[in-house]
Motif scaffolding. Structure first.
Motif, PDB file in Angstrom:
ATOM      1  N   VAL A 158       0.813  -1.212   0.000  1.00  0.00           N
ATOM      2  CA  VAL A 158       0.000   0.000   0.000  1.00  0.00           C
ATOM      3  C   VAL A 158       0.852   1.271   0.000  1.00  0.00           C
ATOM      4  CG1 VAL A 158      -1.605   1.349   1.406  1.00  0.00           C
ATOM      5  CG2 VAL A 158      -2.071  -1.048   0.970  1.00  0.00           C
ATOM      6  N   GLU A 159       1.816   1.352   0.934  1.00  0.00           N
ATOM      7  CA  GLU A 159       2.565   2.611   1.040  1.00  0.00           C
ATOM      8  C   GLU A 159       3.405   2.889  -0.208  1.00  0.00           C
ATOM      9  OE1 GLU A 159       5.136   2.539   4.420  1.00  0.00           O
ATOM     10  OE2 GLU A 159       6.485   1.089   3.509  1.00  0.00           O
ATOM     11  N   GLU A 160       3.875   1.810  -0.863  1.00  0.00           N
ATOM     12  CA  GLU A 160       4.663   2.014  -2.084  1.00  0.00           C
ATOM     13  C   GLU A 160       3.787   2.549  -3.205  1.00  0.00           C
ATOM     14  OE1 GLU A 160       6.784  -1.565  -3.103  1.00  0.00           O
ATOM     15  OE2 GLU A 160       7.927  -1.476  -1.242  1.00  0.00           O
ATOM     16  N   ASP A 161       2.534   2.101  -3.233  1.00  0.00           N
ATOM     17  CA  ASP A 161       1.643   2.596  -4.264  1.00  0.00           C
ATOM     18  C   ASP A 161       1.362   4.079  -4.068  1.00  0.00           C
ATOM     19  OD1 ASP A 161      -0.182   2.010  -6.558  1.00  0.00           O
ATOM     20  OD2 ASP A 161      -1.521   3.009  -5.165  1.00  0.00           O
ATOM     21  N   VAL A 162       1.162   4.484  -2.820  1.00  0.00           N
ATOM     22  CA  VAL A 162       0.891   5.891  -2.546  1.00  0.00           C
ATOM     23  C   VAL A 162       2.105   6.733  -2.941  1.00  0.00           C
ATOM     24  CG1 VAL A 162       0.293   7.555  -0.754  1.00  0.00           C
ATOM     25  CG2 VAL A 162      -0.735   5.297  -0.719  1.00  0.00           C
ATOM     26  N   GLY A 163       3.294   6.151  -2.779  1.00  0.00           N
ATOM     27  CA  GLY A 163       4.522   6.881  -3.124  1.00  0.00           C
ATOM     28  C   GLY A 163       4.805   6.948  -4.618  1.00  0.00           C
ATOM     29  N   PHE A 164       4.054   6.212  -5.409  1.00  0.00           N
ATOM     30  CA  PHE A 164       4.347   6.120  -6.848  1.00  0.00           C
ATOM     31  C   PHE A 164       4.264   7.477  -7.558  1.00  0.00           C
ATOM     32  CE2 PHE A 164       2.868   5.276 -11.252  1.00  0.00           C
ATOM     33  CZ  PHE A 164       3.958   4.559 -11.705  1.00  0.00           C
ATOM     34  N   GLY A 165       3.200   8.226  -7.279  1.00  0.00           N
ATOM     35  CA  GLY A 165       3.027   9.535  -7.914  1.00  0.00           C
ATOM     36  C   GLY A 165       4.167  10.496  -7.578  1.00  0.00           C
ATOM     37  N   PRO A 166       4.444  10.697  -6.277  1.00  0.00           N
ATOM     38  CA  PRO A 166       5.559  11.581  -5.908  1.00  0.00           C
ATOM     39  C   PRO A 166       6.900  11.129  -6.508  1.00  0.00           C
ATOM     40  CG  PRO A 166       4.233  11.086  -3.983  1.00  0.00           C
ATOM     41  CD  PRO A 166       3.668  10.283  -5.111  1.00  0.00           C
ATOM     42  N   GLU A 167       7.116   9.831  -6.604  1.00  0.00           N
ATOM     43  CA  GLU A 167       8.354   9.330  -7.224  1.00  0.00           C
ATOM     44  C   GLU A 167       8.443   9.828  -8.665  1.00  0.00           C
ATOM     45  OE1 GLU A 167       8.179   5.049  -6.922  1.00  0.00           O
ATOM     46  OE2 GLU A 167       9.476   5.003  -5.169  1.00  0.00           O
ATOM     47  N   ASN A 168       7.318   9.751  -9.357  1.00  0.00           N
ATOM     48  CA  ASN A 168       7.301  10.135 -10.773  1.00  0.00           C
ATOM     49  C   ASN A 168       7.597  11.606 -10.996  1.00  0.00           C
ATOM     50  OD1 ASN A 168       6.689   7.576 -11.624  1.00  0.00           O
ATOM     51  ND2 ASN A 168       4.488   7.910 -11.558  1.00  0.00           N
ATOM     52  N   ILE A 169       7.170  12.458 -10.034  1.00  0.00           N
ATOM     53  CA  ILE A 169       7.393  13.878 -10.256  1.00  0.00           C
ATOM     54  C   ILE A 169       8.671  14.345  -9.573  1.00  0.00           C
ATOM     55  CG2 ILE A 169       5.000  14.487 -10.755  1.00  0.00           C
ATOM     56  CD1 ILE A 169       4.603  15.267  -7.892  1.00  0.00           C
ATOM     57  N   GLY A 170       9.477  13.376  -9.128  1.00  0.00           N
ATOM     58  CA  GLY A 170      10.815  13.711  -8.653  1.00  0.00           C
ATOM     59  C   GLY A 170      10.869  14.379  -7.285  1.00  0.00           C
ATOM     60  N   VAL A 171       9.987  13.984  -6.381  1.00  0.00           N
ATOM     61  CA  VAL A 171      10.019  14.531  -5.017  1.00  0.00           C
ATOM     62  C   VAL A 171      11.159  13.838  -4.257  1.00  0.00           C
ATOM     63  CG1 VAL A 171       8.681  14.692  -2.876  1.00  0.00           C
ATOM     64  CG2 VAL A 171       7.534  14.920  -5.077  1.00  0.00           C
ATOM     65  N   PRO A 172      11.959  14.582  -3.459  1.00  0.00           N
ATOM     66  CA  PRO A 172      13.038  13.940  -2.703  1.00  0.00           C
ATOM     67  C   PRO A 172      12.510  12.886  -1.720  1.00  0.00           C
ATOM     68  CG  PRO A 172      13.209  16.329  -2.586  1.00  0.00           C
ATOM     69  CD  PRO A 172      11.931  16.024  -3.289  1.00  0.00           C
TER      70      PRO A 172
END
Lengths: 266, 288
Positions: free
Chosen positions: B106-120
């Protein structure tokens, strides 16, 4: 029941090996495999055995799980052992009808068997202590240098991790379709091989259609969440080496040193 | 100009044959203009094929107009250089909960969007924590999405969108595949996000009960907006709604029929409590 299936053979306990960086484990497995092919005398194999035993102990995974992987290669093992046993030239020990067994043959067959067994058990240690996802991450990072020659490493890793996520969903779907077909009189059980294969067609067609539909949906959802390949992407859980990983690399070096020393001395 | 504005929007689905000749065009949206205010909760209603999902996909720049223009936070969706900026600002939740979750945890899925837009990395964790909390899914963060119920999966999908800190969320029939409990769960979550975080919500649905809490209801038919107003205004026009093959909530219909039969009932009743109250008043309170 189908929801519970696990992919890969990850054994969830806590150990140093489980916490280790997947890259360290990947590299370690490679080192071990190379060392097995370098080994050419009894002492080398003994060293390899000691190393493997120590690693298995550290992993906290029961030995029975390690040995399970051997079942799959039993046939291969038998063939290679018998070929080596009967077809190696050298000093004859005894003869059964036309099959000559030589001293060299026994030696070669024995080494071959030990090498194969160690190889399988050794790589099982890695797959048992690393989740498929960590493995994918580790591969992506380790093979990152291939990006320079335009190998789509990130994309391949992404495909692998999506496949891992969708396998249980597709398995469940197969089950559903199968039951729906059975309710309408389909027969998946009886008949010969050809008949059985034929009866799979009405199962596979809807499964493929639904898989493609899912793929389109997923692609759209990924784009909607700004996915545009590996470029400019950050990681939520970046791989970072810890002290234990450096210790592991030192151990590999020491092990390799011992192996090479034993090879030259004896 | 509001956060989303469409002007004379036209969209054709074009089917081509093998030689790329146009075989058939199907006009999904036909000269639609709309302006959505920031922070509002807009429900879009319509039967199948009314063009409501097509409209939703325009807000996220998944589809671009055949004619006319769509602006999201002042950016033209036809401008390709702004695509990621637009998608960051306008998140989208789809119908099938299984087909929009990418992560294995679950938590990795929520992090997917921020990962894509290059959030630290550190910031990703903060956003994931906040988003999971906002949808009430913190307790499930280490679980596999395959082990969640439909409603929970949709909440994870909403958290995944929230983690990108959008100004606006578009939900394209998020409850169509859920059971009644899951539906309530999702609508409650969305309403809360709108009220507490001030996120603009565009909810596409064909369940009447879900639009009662909206600030504004838009009814679509054949690619055009045919009704537009507060839920009360829209639901007081029962006959018209039926013409567009839409149902009205049961209490609304009952009140409407009573009114037609001569009872002194106000138009556009939305809830059971409201109905009981005005019914008692109409009957002179004698049965209390």
């Amino acid at each position: 029941m189908l929801r519970e299936i696990t992919i890969g053979q990850y054994y969830p306990v806590d150990s140093v090996l489980h916490r280790m960086d997947p890259r360290t484990k990947l590299f370690g497995t490679m080192v071990y495999i190379v060392s097995l092919f370098l080994a050419d005398n009894v002492w080398c194999y003994l060293a390899a055995a000691v190393f493997l035993a120590a690693v298995i102990r550290l992993s906290h995974v029961p030995l029975s799980f390690m040995v399970r992987g051997l079942k799959a290669i039993l046939f291969l093992l038998l063939i290679s052992v018998s070929f080596n046993l009967f077809l190696t030239e050298g000093e004859e020990l005894f003869r059964i009808w036309f099959l000559r067994v030589t001293r060299e043959g026994v030696r070669m067959a024995g080494f071959m068997a030990v090498r194969l067994i160690f190889l399988v058990v050794g790589s099982s240690v890695m797959t048992l202590t690393t989740t498929p996802n960590q493995l994918t991450d580790g591969l992506e990072k380790s093979l990152g240098f291939l990006k320079k020659v335009r190998v789509p490493v990130h994309e391949m890793a992404m495909i692998m991790s999506i496949a891992l996520r969708f396998i249980p969903i597709l398995v469940e779907e197969t089950d559903k379709i199968m039951k729906a077909q059975m309710a309408r009189g389909a027969d998946f059980e009886s008949g010969g091989l050809v008949q059985k294969a034929k009866s799979m067609v009405p199962l596979l067609v809807p499964l493929f259609i639904s898989a493609f539909r899912r793929a389109t949906d997923l692609a759209m959802a990924m784009e909607a969440r700004c996915y545009h390949g590996g470029e400019g992407r950050t990681r939520m859980k970046p791989l970072r080496y810890a002290g234990r990983d450096y210790a592991a690399y030192l151990t590999y070096a020491a092990y390799m040193g011992v192996m090479l020393a034993l090879r030259t001395v004896f | 100009m509001g956060i989303i504005k469409a002007s004379k929007l036209v969209f054709d689905y074009i089917r081509r044959d093998e030689e790329e000749n146009i075989e058939e065009t199907d006009r999904a949206i036909d000269g639609l203009s709309v302006d959505v205010e920031k922070g509002s909760f807009v429900a879009v209603l319509g039967h199948n094929g009314s063009g409501k999902s097509t409209l939703a996909k325009h807000i996220n720049a998944i589809l671009v107009p055949t004619e006319g223009t769509v602006w999201v936070s002042g950016m033209d969706t036809a401008d390709e250089s702004k695509v990621w900026e637009i998608r960051k600002g306008a998140g989208m939740v789809f119908q099938n909960p299984d087909n929009q979750i990418i992560g294995n945890v679950v938590e990795e899925d929520v992090g997917f969007g921020p990962e894509n837009i290059g959030v630290p990395t550190d910031d990703i964790w903060k956003r994931v924590d906040e988003s999971l909390k906002a949808v009430g899914m913190t307790a499930f963060r280490y679980k596999s999405p395959n082990k969640l119920s439909g409603g929970q999966k949709q909440r994870v999908a909403i958290a995944g969108v929230m983690a990108m800190r959008p100004e606006c969320i578009v939900l394209d029939e998020p409850t169509a595949m859920l059971d009644p409990d899951g539906r309530k769960e999702v609508i409650r979550t969305v309403t809360e996000l709108n009220r507490k975080e001030g996120i603009t919500v565009i909810l596409i649905t064909h369940y009447m009960e879900e639009v009662i809490g909206a600030d504004r209801v838009i009814v679509m038919d054949e690619g055009k907006i045919v009704m537009d107003g507060t839920p009360r205004e829209v639901f007081s026009r029962v006959d018209e709604l039926k013409e567009y093959r839409l149902d009205v909530p049961q209490v609304t219909e009952l009140a409407y029929e009573l009114r037609k039969g001569g009872a002194d009932m106000p138009a556009g009743i939305l809830s059971i409590d409201e109905f009981v109250e005005s019914f008692m008043a109409a009957m002179g309170g004698t049965e209390a």
